[in-house]
Enzyme design. Sequence first.
Site, short mmCIF file in Angstrom:
data_model
loop_
_atom_site.label_atom_id
_atom_site.label_comp_id
_atom_site.label_asym_id
_atom_site.label_seq_id
_atom_site.Cartn_x
_atom_site.Cartn_y
_atom_site.Cartn_z
CB THR A 11 85.34 60.57 57.98
OG1 THR A 11 86.12 60.05 59.05
CG2 THR A 11 85.14 59.49 56.92
CB SER A 229 75.68 61.94 61.89
OG SER A 229 74.50 61.20 61.59
CE LYS A 230 80.63 64.34 57.22
NZ LYS A 230 82.03 63.92 57.25
CD GLN A 231 77.13 58.38 59.08
OE1 GLN A 231 77.03 59.37 59.80
NE2 GLN A 231 78.29 57.96 58.60
#
Length: 297
Positions: A11, A229-231
């Site tokens: 994503t 993660s990107k978050q």
Amino acid sequence: MSDYRGRFAPTPSGPLHFGSLVAALASFLDARRAGGEWRLRIEDIDPPRCPAGAADTILRQLEAFGLHWDGPVIWQHDRHDAYQAALEQLIARDLAYPCSCSRKQWREYSVYPGWCRNGVSEPAKPVAWRLRSDLGLRPVVWQDRLFGQQRFDPAELGDVVLKRKDGLWAYQLAVVVDDADQDISDVVRGFDLLDNTPWQRQLQHALGVPEPSYLHLPLIIGEDGQKLSKQNLAPALPEQDDAVRPLLHAALTALDQTPPQELATAPVDEQLRWAVAHWKIDRLHAEAHRQASTDAP
């Protein structure tokens, strides 16, 4: 060329990080070791989560690490008609239904309680479309290539959303339709998606499409115990060759492939040739989570 066809499907919500690299590398090596194809799909069905330029960054990062894909890149934003056709199939079989309920309304339940199964609770409100998990294939049983036999009852997981109230497509339906249309035979991905597989198997069965083989990988976590993660602001993968080489070696180590120490400074192509020739699933430890060092050897 064998019948094996794998894929990597990020994503584009931000650049790839070390956890992404481990997943992409395992998928790539598994495909190349089998003499098969490795496809790339950009899962950009949620535009608000996909900043401009993120997908281009991902493509450059993969190329910097020598992970060259076969065929054209598939973009989910081009796939509306295919998803709609699949949803209409499910509706025709009474396996999908409109739902007006909000998460706030059912927050006291562990899963959505199915209030709209027999008719929309509040017809004046926007609706999402959900899967009737109680009517499809049950139980769902499959043999994961690393974690062994898995058995789930999708009805206990709830009626997953297939199309959101805002008109955007949800992951579960899109991934099943795309894997089928791309003839994906083998899916290699993180352990965090293992419990998504029951819904996907149920959808594959309902739509009459082939069921890929699955290999779920230990999830890479940081020093704080959280998933990379990107978050969680995991550092982006570099694109400079001098930084790429040791990080590729670290990813091979995280996959339990025990690459020789001297390989850490070798060119990317040399490292990948060694990795393809020596790739073995049975070296992987079946762990849900793994803390892996991204430091240069």
